[in-house]
Write an enzyme that holds these catalytic residues in place. Sequence first.
Site, PDB file in Angstrom:
ATOM      1  N   HIS A   1     -11.492  -2.068   3.869  1.00 25.01           N
ATOM      2  CA  HIS A   1     -11.274  -1.748   5.283  1.00 25.01           C
ATOM      3  C   HIS A   1     -11.875  -0.405   5.695  1.00 25.01           C
ATOM      4  O   HIS A   1     -11.722  -0.004   6.842  1.00 25.01           O
ATOM      5  CB  HIS A   1      -9.772  -1.760   5.553  1.00 25.01           C
ATOM      6  CG  HIS A   1      -9.067  -0.675   4.782  1.00 25.01           C
ATOM      7  ND1 HIS A   1      -8.983  -0.661   3.410  1.00 25.01           N
ATOM      8  CD2 HIS A   1      -8.450   0.460   5.189  1.00 25.01           C
ATOM      9  CE1 HIS A   1      -8.341   0.418   3.014  1.00 25.01           C
ATOM     10  NE2 HIS A   1      -8.000   1.119   4.079  1.00 25.01           N
ATOM     11  N   ASP A   2     -12.480   0.302   4.761  1.00 26.78           N
ATOM     12  CA  ASP A   2     -13.054   1.615   5.085  1.00 26.78           C
ATOM     13  C   ASP A   2     -14.572   1.615   5.127  1.00 26.78           C
ATOM     14  O   ASP A   2     -15.172   2.640   5.455  1.00 26.78           O
ATOM     15  CB  ASP A   2     -12.612   2.647   4.035  1.00 26.78           C
ATOM     16  CG  ASP A   2     -11.142   2.976   4.111  1.00 26.78           C
ATOM     17  OD1 ASP A   2     -10.581   2.949   5.221  1.00 26.78           O
ATOM     18  OD2 ASP A   2     -10.546   3.252   3.048  1.00 26.78           O
TER      19      ASP A   2
ATOM     20  N   ASP B   1      -2.905   4.792  -2.301  1.00 33.43           N
ATOM     21  CA  ASP B   1      -3.867   5.404  -1.395  1.00 33.43           C
ATOM     22  C   ASP B   1      -4.235   6.819  -1.864  1.00 33.43           C
ATOM     23  O   ASP B   1      -3.344   7.612  -2.192  1.00 33.43           O
ATOM     24  CB  ASP B   1      -3.193   5.471  -0.011  1.00 33.43           C
ATOM     25  CG  ASP B   1      -4.133   5.860   1.095  1.00 33.43           C
ATOM     26  OD1 ASP B   1      -5.063   5.091   1.368  1.00 33.43           O
ATOM     27  OD2 ASP B   1      -3.928   6.931   1.696  1.00 33.43           O
TER      28      ASP B   1
ATOM     29  N   GLU C   1      -6.626   4.042  -5.543  1.00 34.76           N
ATOM     30  CA  GLU C   1      -7.854   4.334  -4.794  1.00 34.76           C
ATOM     31  C   GLU C   1      -8.320   5.704  -5.259  1.00 34.76           C
ATOM     32  O   GLU C   1      -7.707   6.722  -4.926  1.00 34.76           O
ATOM     33  CB  GLU C   1      -7.582   4.359  -3.280  1.00 34.76           C
ATOM     34  CG  GLU C   1      -8.877   4.534  -2.498  1.00 34.76           C
ATOM     35  CD  GLU C   1      -8.682   5.071  -1.073  1.00 34.76           C
ATOM     36  OE1 GLU C   1      -9.553   4.808  -0.231  1.00 34.76           O
ATOM     37  OE2 GLU C   1      -7.684   5.757  -0.807  1.00 34.76           O
TER      38      GLU C   1
ATOM     39  N   ASP D   1       0.858  -1.180   0.000  1.00 30.12           N
ATOM     40  CA  ASP D   1       0.000   0.000   0.000  1.00 30.12           C
ATOM     41  C   ASP D   1       0.895   1.231   0.000  1.00 30.12           C
ATOM     42  O   ASP D   1       1.638   1.472   0.967  1.00 30.12           O
ATOM     43  CB  ASP D   1      -0.875  -0.040   1.268  1.00 30.12           C
ATOM     44  CG  ASP D   1      -2.205   0.641   1.086  1.00 30.12           C
ATOM     45  OD1 ASP D   1      -2.225   1.717   0.483  1.00 30.12           O
ATOM     46  OD2 ASP D   1      -3.215   0.091   1.571  1.00 30.12           O
TER      47      ASP D   1
HETATM   48  C1  GLC Z   1      -7.566   5.808   2.340  1.00 25.60           C
HETATM   49  C2  GLC Z   1      -7.464   4.558   3.170  1.00 25.60           C
HETATM   50  C3  GLC Z   1      -7.976   4.855   4.533  1.00 25.60           C
HETATM   51  C4  GLC Z   1      -7.101   5.928   5.132  1.00 25.60           C
HETATM   52  C5  GLC Z   1      -7.048   7.157   4.233  1.00 25.60           C
HETATM   53  C6  GLC Z   1      -5.958   8.071   4.625  1.00 25.60           C
HETATM   54  O1  GLC Z   1      -8.867   6.201   2.111  1.00 25.60           O
HETATM   55  O2  GLC Z   1      -8.138   3.507   2.547  1.00 25.60           O
HETATM   56  O3  GLC Z   1      -7.999   3.728   5.359  1.00 25.60           O
HETATM   57  O4  GLC Z   1      -7.594   6.289   6.380  1.00 25.60           O
HETATM   58  O5  GLC Z   1      -6.803   6.818   2.895  1.00 25.60           O
HETATM   59  O6  GLC Z   1      -4.713   7.523   4.291  1.00 25.60           O
END
Ligand code: GLC
Length: 545
Positions: A341-342, A209, A272, A107
């Site tokens: 995970h979010d 990310d 993402e 990641d």
């Molecule tokens: C992304 C991740 C999340 C994190 C955020 C800040 O959205 O998936 O878990 O809190 O970025 O890095």
Amino acid sequence: MARNTGDEWWRSAVFYQIYPRSFQDTNSDGIGDLQGIIDRLDYLNDGTERSLGIDAIWLSPTFPSPMKDFGYDVSDYCDVHPDFGDIATMDRLIAECHRRGIRLLLDYVPNHTSDQHPWFIESRSSRDNPRRDWYIWRDAKPDGELPNNWRAVFGGPAWEADAVTGQYYLHSFLIEQPDLNWRNPGVVTAMHDVLRFWLDRGIDGFRMDVIGMIMKHPELADNPPNPNWKAGDRDRGRLLQTNSRNYRDVFAAVRGLRAVLDSYPERMAVGEVFGTSEEIGRYYGDGALDGLHLAFNFQFIQEHDSDASTPWEAATLARIVRNAEASLPAGGQPCYALANHDRSRFISRHDHDGRGRERAAAAAIMLLGLRGTPFLYYGEEIGMADVAIPAGRLKDPARIRTVGRDPERTPMQWTAGEGRGFSSVEPWLPYGPAVSNVADQAQDHDSMLSLYRRAIWLRKRERSLMAGAYREVTAAPDGVFAFERSAVGARPVTVAVNTATEPRAISLGPGPVTVLVATERALEGTVLNGDLVLPPLAAVMVGGS
Ligand code: GLC
């Protein structure tokens, strides 16, 4: 440049997201670790249909971090957090994955570091520190107001005052996650070097990310108000993110990252990204496909700028796929997930009538039948649901101003016993009720795990599913999402998903067809002539006999 041959490994791969804290603890600290992942690799793919059969793993962050955002606050990009092991364990994990033909993604967190990263410690030390400009520092406005109106994703203003130098720094997430300044060439070089560090060690690629936020409006202009925001909606929806997300300069930065990956064979990135289907499509790099290899389409979880979870409803699902297919440049491939995970787990999002499990089974067939690269979230294959966490054990700081994410991050349920096969001590988050677990489901042909295995291995055998074109079956009855996948020289496969709670009859063409995989196992292997009555909430994949 290694670019777009059409048969790259990630096009036909099934990915599996591991949240490392919650997969397998081996050193009895209640937190999962890399050795635990190594120990469980055969479960993921041992080369036989007894295993799940996934092809690639994405590991949520494993780097040194104060863990304010559980690893998304990185204090050293080129090492491993001691909770998870060390760099030697990571090297072993890479080797053990590759020995089994599994690829491994890390990641990559480029938008921000931890406030404990040495770069930020230097940056905040004085206004003329050489790393000052590596982060985004601004004076208050002459009237004492914040530098602009941006809001943090986790709520509150995106600016924090720093007493030492009397300026504000930008943090799009937590106060402890200052944003890097990607307009500074030193940052770009250092962050490209991070990619090289891991690529040199054999990592196959990265999940990137919030990649769409790394390039902001050059003057950090205010974001305009969101005309659709209503009192009671979440704070973060108050403003459009025109100048802080998917800003036009981000695509050049993405091409720069791609060039680093292209200097190594067979590496890839999945971004993402958030936005409309058109915005997601742009991350692939328009006609040249010189952007990200894949960009997540999260619309099955939540539609663009909606606070509500996407309903399990055929017309909505069909529209999401139609838009995704229409918005990608030629050669671009969609990338879908049902959970991560979010967000609340799939079953919990669709359980208003107690039938979330049935919908989750049908969703597995849909996901694995669609054209695109599917990402599974650990535990999804055994039907894990959100776990209600007692107030005293909540961990995620995002809960303070928005929705906490602990319920979907609980430890993997390997067995029904104490410790669930996860740990011998109290785990970092509670297990919740012992419901579905790997050991029981592995023996049960009607389990969710069995369904996932059958569908994943079927996908590998059927060229149409691996590489075929997508065509929506527009004649499907109300409440049924149906589509056909077909590749030259292979039998076409039709996927039909009944989202209605009543049976639905669907006509599957003139010739005889065989049910290849079904939520109702008894249907598998049946040869049909023409019509099939899909039970309520059921799904099937059928192929020419
Ligand atoms: C992304 C991740 C999340 C994190 C955020 C800040 O959205 O998936 O878990 O809190 O970025 O890095």
